[in-house]
Design a protein around this motif. Sequence first.
Motif, mmCIF file in Angstrom:
data_model
loop_
_atom_site.group_PDB
_atom_site.id
_atom_site.type_symbol
_atom_site.label_atom_id
_atom_site.label_comp_id
_atom_site.label_asym_id
_atom_site.label_seq_id
_atom_site.Cartn_x
_atom_site.Cartn_y
_atom_site.Cartn_z
ATOM 1 N N GLY A 206 22.227 39.297 68.318
ATOM 2 C CA GLY A 206 22.277 38.719 66.978
ATOM 3 C C GLY A 206 21.929 39.720 65.883
ATOM 4 N N VAL A 207 22.161 41.007 66.133
ATOM 5 C CA VAL A 207 21.852 42.061 65.153
ATOM 6 C C VAL A 207 23.075 42.297 64.270
ATOM 7 C CG1 VAL A 207 21.412 44.551 64.941
ATOM 8 C CG2 VAL A 207 20.148 43.202 66.630
ATOM 9 N N VAL A 208 22.869 42.287 62.925
ATOM 10 C CA VAL A 208 24.012 42.487 62.018
ATOM 11 C C VAL A 208 23.834 43.694 61.084
ATOM 12 C CG1 VAL A 208 24.881 40.108 62.002
ATOM 13 C CG2 VAL A 208 23.050 40.750 60.437
ATOM 14 N N GLU A 209 22.587 44.123 60.880
ATOM 15 C CA GLU A 209 22.309 45.253 59.981
ATOM 16 C C GLU A 209 22.900 46.547 60.547
ATOM 17 O OE1 GLU A 209 20.556 45.787 57.066
ATOM 18 O OE2 GLU A 209 20.794 43.606 56.876
ATOM 19 N N PRO A 210 23.721 47.285 59.735
ATOM 20 C CA PRO A 210 24.315 48.525 60.244
ATOM 21 C C PRO A 210 23.271 49.519 60.784
ATOM 22 C CG PRO A 210 25.321 47.908 58.169
ATOM 23 C CD PRO A 210 24.216 46.933 58.395
ATOM 24 N N ALA A 211 22.115 49.616 60.084
ATOM 25 C CA ALA A 211 21.097 50.573 60.543
ATOM 26 C C ALA A 211 20.555 50.167 61.920
ATOM 27 C CB ALA A 211 19.949 50.647 59.539
ATOM 28 N N GLU A 212 20.402 48.861 62.122
ATOM 29 C CA GLU A 212 19.902 48.381 63.425
ATOM 30 C C GLU A 212 20.954 48.582 64.514
ATOM 31 O OE1 GLU A 212 17.570 44.669 64.024
ATOM 32 O OE2 GLU A 212 17.844 44.473 61.862
ATOM 33 N N ILE A 213 22.227 48.401 64.121
ATOM 34 C CA ILE A 213 23.308 48.628 65.091
ATOM 35 C C ILE A 213 23.328 50.111 65.496
ATOM 36 C CG2 ILE A 213 25.819 48.549 65.482
ATOM 37 C CD1 ILE A 213 25.905 46.072 63.681
ATOM 38 N N ALA B 117 31.231 52.792 70.628
ATOM 39 C CA ALA B 117 31.211 51.874 69.478
ATOM 40 C C ALA B 117 31.394 50.426 69.933
ATOM 41 C CB ALA B 117 32.297 52.267 68.478
ATOM 42 N N ALA B 118 32.312 50.210 70.841
ATOM 43 C CA ALA B 118 32.559 48.839 71.340
ATOM 44 C C ALA B 118 31.335 48.322 72.081
ATOM 45 C CB ALA B 118 33.771 48.829 72.275
ATOM 46 N N ARG B 119 30.679 49.195 72.836
ATOM 47 C CA ARG B 119 29.507 48.778 73.608
ATOM 48 C C ARG B 119 28.346 48.429 72.688
ATOM 49 N NH1 ARG B 119 29.033 53.797 76.708
ATOM 50 N NH2 ARG B 119 27.065 52.903 77.305
ATOM 51 N N ALA B 120 28.157 49.241 71.638
ATOM 52 C CA ALA B 120 27.062 48.955 70.689
ATOM 53 C C ALA B 120 27.333 47.644 69.956
ATOM 54 C CB ALA B 120 26.923 50.109 69.691
ATOM 55 N N ALA B 121 28.596 47.422 69.589
ATOM 56 C CA ALA B 121 28.954 46.182 68.875
ATOM 57 C C ALA B 121 28.710 44.968 69.762
ATOM 58 C CB ALA B 121 30.427 46.243 68.453
ATOM 59 N N ARG B 122 29.042 45.091 71.047
ATOM 60 C CA ARG B 122 28.844 43.988 71.986
ATOM 61 C C ARG B 122 27.356 43.679 72.161
ATOM 62 N NH1 ARG B 122 32.586 45.595 76.488
ATOM 63 N NH2 ARG B 122 34.362 44.721 75.407
ATOM 64 N N ARG B 123 26.564 44.740 72.319
ATOM 65 C CA ARG B 123 25.125 44.554 72.499
ATOM 66 C C ARG B 123 24.508 43.926 71.244
ATOM 67 N NH1 ARG B 123 22.101 46.316 76.698
ATOM 68 N NH2 ARG B 123 23.764 45.286 77.778
ATOM 69 N N ALA B 124 24.993 44.370 70.054
ATOM 70 C CA ALA B 124 24.484 43.822 68.787
ATOM 71 C C ALA B 124 24.801 42.330 68.693
ATOM 72 C CB ALA B 124 25.108 44.578 67.613
ATOM 73 N N ALA B 125 26.017 41.959 69.085
ATOM 74 C CA ALA B 125 26.406 40.546 69.035
ATOM 75 C C ALA B 125 25.521 39.718 69.962
ATOM 76 C CB ALA B 125 27.882 40.399 69.412
ATOM 77 N N GLN B 126 25.241 40.265 71.151
ATOM 78 C CA GLN B 126 24.380 39.557 72.120
ATOM 79 C C GLN B 126 22.997 39.302 71.534
ATOM 80 O OE1 GLN B 126 24.099 42.152 75.496
ATOM 81 N NE2 GLN B 126 25.912 41.305 76.491
#
Length: 231
Positions: free
Chosen positions: A168-175, A157-166
Amino acid sequence: MTSSKPDDDTTVIAIDGPSGTGKSSVAREVARRLGVGYLDTGAMYRALTAVVLAEGVDPADGEAVAERAAGLAIGIDTDPEIDNVTVNGQDVTEAIRSPEVTAAVSAVSAVPAARRRLVAAQRRLTQGSTAVVEGRDIGTVVFPTARLKIFLTATPAARAARRAAQLGVVEPAEIATLAEGLRARDELDSTRAESPLRPAADAVVIDSTELSREDVVEAILNAVTAHGRSE
Ligand code: DC
């Protein structure tokens, strides 16, 4: 098996771990602070993958991938301030970060003959210098007697959140899609026959889930100091 051992790998600081642990930015910063070289070996597997895709080669065709690896001249700098990659003289710095390359790189990097080529290049690039070398098999295969081996982990979960932040992805489905991509890539990288992703027996394991980038950099610099003293 991957080719013979390097002549001298005692000056290497190996940093391995899965994607999304903050490995690249931490490794580059550690190299800067120590005033030593930095090598992103993932960028080299990505460069080969970019060539494979550009030439319409099937990433799962081991023989064709190995052939491309044999003729490949990867230009990559070990100066941590320079983030520039070329293949056969062509700039691929941006191309190697594309979603297409990211999706195909695990298949390409599972080809043993291609790995042998790139491992030999990684040893040549860092020969005779002190460097922070980052990847998946640095402490286990590329530099098995590295001065210090770090294995960086974090929860999925932490890794996916970090990659999403990098990205600029905010949509839960995209995360969720990003998280699935990371999971699939880790599974391929950890279960392949040749040089799978795993911590070396003597690696210092750091879980970055609850740590800032600065915390991780400091933990590694402390480990460098501790290992230097015990030599
Ligand atoms: O660190 P990265 O995400 O840029 O790496 C891209 C891929 O390359 C990764 O999925 C696994 C592979 N790789 C590898 O097999 N061995 C390495 N030493 C570095 C990367």
